[in-house]
Design an enzyme around this catalytic site. Structure first.
Site, PDB file in Angstrom:
ATOM      1  CG  HIS A  44      50.721  44.475  44.640  1.00 14.45           C
ATOM      2  ND1 HIS A  44      49.958  44.288  43.512  1.00 14.45           N
ATOM      3  CD2 HIS A  44      50.135  43.767  45.626  1.00 14.45           C
ATOM      4  CE1 HIS A  44      48.936  43.504  43.811  1.00 14.45           C
ATOM      5  NE2 HIS A  44      49.016  43.181  45.087  1.00 14.45           N
ATOM      6  NE  ARG A  45      49.269  40.542  42.797  1.00 17.21           N
ATOM      7  CZ  ARG A  45      48.112  40.359  42.218  1.00 17.21           C
ATOM      8  NH1 ARG A  45      48.071  39.931  40.968  1.00 17.21           N
ATOM      9  NH2 ARG A  45      46.975  40.584  42.859  1.00 17.21           N
ATOM     10  CD  GLU A  72      52.233  41.418  48.004  1.00 21.11           C
ATOM     11  OE1 GLU A  72      51.324  40.876  48.659  1.00 21.11           O
ATOM     12  OE2 GLU A  72      52.203  41.495  46.768  1.00 21.11           O
ATOM     13  CG  ASP A  74      50.616  37.451  46.680  1.00 18.94           C
ATOM     14  OD1 ASP A  74      50.289  37.952  47.769  1.00 18.94           O
ATOM     15  OD2 ASP A  74      50.450  38.033  45.584  1.00 18.94           O
ATOM     16  CG  HIS A  87      47.607  36.940  43.375  1.00 19.62           C
ATOM     17  ND1 HIS A  87      46.344  36.616  42.927  1.00 19.62           N
ATOM     18  CD2 HIS A  87      47.428  37.831  44.362  1.00 19.62           C
ATOM     19  CE1 HIS A  87      45.444  37.300  43.613  1.00 19.62           C
ATOM     20  NE2 HIS A  87      46.077  38.053  44.489  1.00 19.62           N
ATOM     21  CD  GLU A 154      48.138  37.932  50.632  1.00 21.97           C
ATOM     22  OE1 GLU A 154      48.555  38.817  49.856  1.00 21.97           O
ATOM     23  OE2 GLU A 154      46.954  37.572  50.695  1.00 21.97           O
TER      24      GLU A 154
HETATM   25  O1  G3P Z   1      48.897  41.829  50.030  1.00 24.06           O
HETATM   26  C1  G3P Z   1      48.318  43.048  49.728  1.00 24.06           C
HETATM   27  C2  G3P Z   1      47.553  42.817  48.511  1.00 24.06           C
HETATM   28  O2  G3P Z   1      48.445  42.178  47.664  1.00 24.06           O
HETATM   29  C3  G3P Z   1      46.363  41.954  48.769  1.00 24.06           C
HETATM   30  O3  G3P Z   1      45.762  41.631  47.612  1.00 24.06           O
HETATM   31  O4  G3P Z   1      45.095  39.917  46.036  1.00 24.06           O
HETATM   32  O5  G3P Z   1      46.981  41.413  45.472  1.00 24.06           O
HETATM   33  O6  G3P Z   1      47.270  39.662  47.180  1.00 24.06           O
HETATM   34  P1  G3P Z   1      46.322  40.600  46.527  1.00 24.06           P
HETATM   35 CA    CA Z   2      49.401  40.045  48.254  1.00 27.28          CA
END
Ligand code: G3P
Ligand code: CA
Length: 298
Positions: A44-45, A72, A74, A87, A154
């Site tokens: 995540h990120r 991941e 964003d 993000h 994303e």
């Molecule tokens: O993309 C999954 C998760 O990352 C969604 O929340 O706010 O961290 O992008 P966020």
């Molecule tokens: Ca995300």
């Protein structure tokens, strides 16, 4: 004896999912990203628990050292139409600048320090080398990893950035990462915006789409809503706080992938695996790998 962690119902037949099948050889796993009987580890990120989120350093750590399956990313878009990894809609939290990404050119964003904030916020993981890290563009990420990584991208705030989906698809094409040129699931597209996912589907019907969802929405999930979702998405990415054993079973019975975010604590990772999710977004990919190894031994 392998511990069962979930149950998959495929075309009416109940197939027990165990770490025996999930833990196939690395080679096999690389080619089974969309299989509902394997669990994927989504950084995540990047390795954002240990390094400044959405920097090349965080991606490299997750990819090379923590052995995550996916990076991941964003996406936000600059004033001059460049896709960058960030993000928030503003640069305030993760750089030394202020203001909206949409009001800044890429050159302006490239002058910002995207690492020092992390050292202040996380003194236990602070490193001098994080100071001065730059915000990467999507092009730079693809230039670095090409086909050697898997991407979980994303579309953030697509309503703020008209044309974002077209630019994303063009960028994928430019780097040889269109759906016809990668292995299934090597590029996943996720969004909270159904509209954005439908745009992506129109542009490339074979790209696997994941509908993100907040906790309240997944808690209120109905079979009818899942019917609708299955017309365009291969899976759901809900807040893990909205998942229960029951709604996990309802989602998984349809063969949908289920990748909750953001699962950082060991106990939550174990609980998600016991429910039967098919992957998690985590800031600590190493911890998730460790939990999977431990559960396999039980
Ligand atoms: O993309 C999954 C998760 O990352 C969604 O929340 O706010 O961290 O992008 P966020
Ligand atoms: Ca995300």
């Amino acid at each position: 004896m392998m511990k069962q962690i979930g149950v998959t119902v495929l075309t009416g037949a109940i197939v027990a999912t165990s770490f025996g099948s999930i833990d196939a050889s690395a080679h096999q796993q690389k080619h089974r990203l969309l299989d509902p009987d394997r669990v994927v580890n989504i950084a995540h990120r990047g390795a954002s628990g240990y390094a400044p989120e959405h920097t090349m350093t965080a991606y490299q750590l997750s990819h090379k050292k923590l052995k995550a399956d996916y990076i991941e990313i964003d996406l936000q878009m600059t004033k001059d139409g460049k896709l960058i990894a960030m993000h928030d809609e503003t640069v305030d939290r993760t750089t030394n600048g202020t203001g909206a990404v949409k009001d800044k050119t890429l050159a302006e964003i490239k002058r910002l320090d995207a690492g020092s904030w992390f050292n202040t916020a996380n003194p236990e993981y602070a490193k001098a080398e994080y100071k001065g890290l730059r915000v990467p563009t999507l092009d730079e990420i693809f230039d670095t990893y090409g086909k050697h990584a898997n991407y979980y991208i994303e579309t953030k705030s697509p309503e703020v950035y008209p044309g974002m989906e077209e630019k994303l698809l063009k960028t994928l094409q430019r780097h040889g990462l269109s759906s016809d040129r990668v292995k299934p699931g090597q590029v996943m597209i996720q969004s909270f915006s159904q509209e954005s996912l439908l745009k992506v589907k129109q542009l490339d019907a074979r790209l696997p789409l994941v509908q993100l969802m907040d906790a309240a929405t997944v808690k209120a999930m109905t079979p009818e809503a899942l019917d609708q979702l299955q017309t365009y998405a291969v899976g759901l990415g809900p807040s893990f706080k909205g998942l229960t054993r029951e709604n996990t079973a309802m989602i998984r019975e349809r063969g949908l992938l289920l990748h909750p975010y953001t699962v950082n604590e060991k106990a939550d990772m174990e609980r998600m695996l016991e429910y039967g999710v098919t992957g998690v977004f985590t800031n600590y990919a190493d911890r998730f790998n460790e939990v999977m190894r431990e559960m396999k031994k039980k």
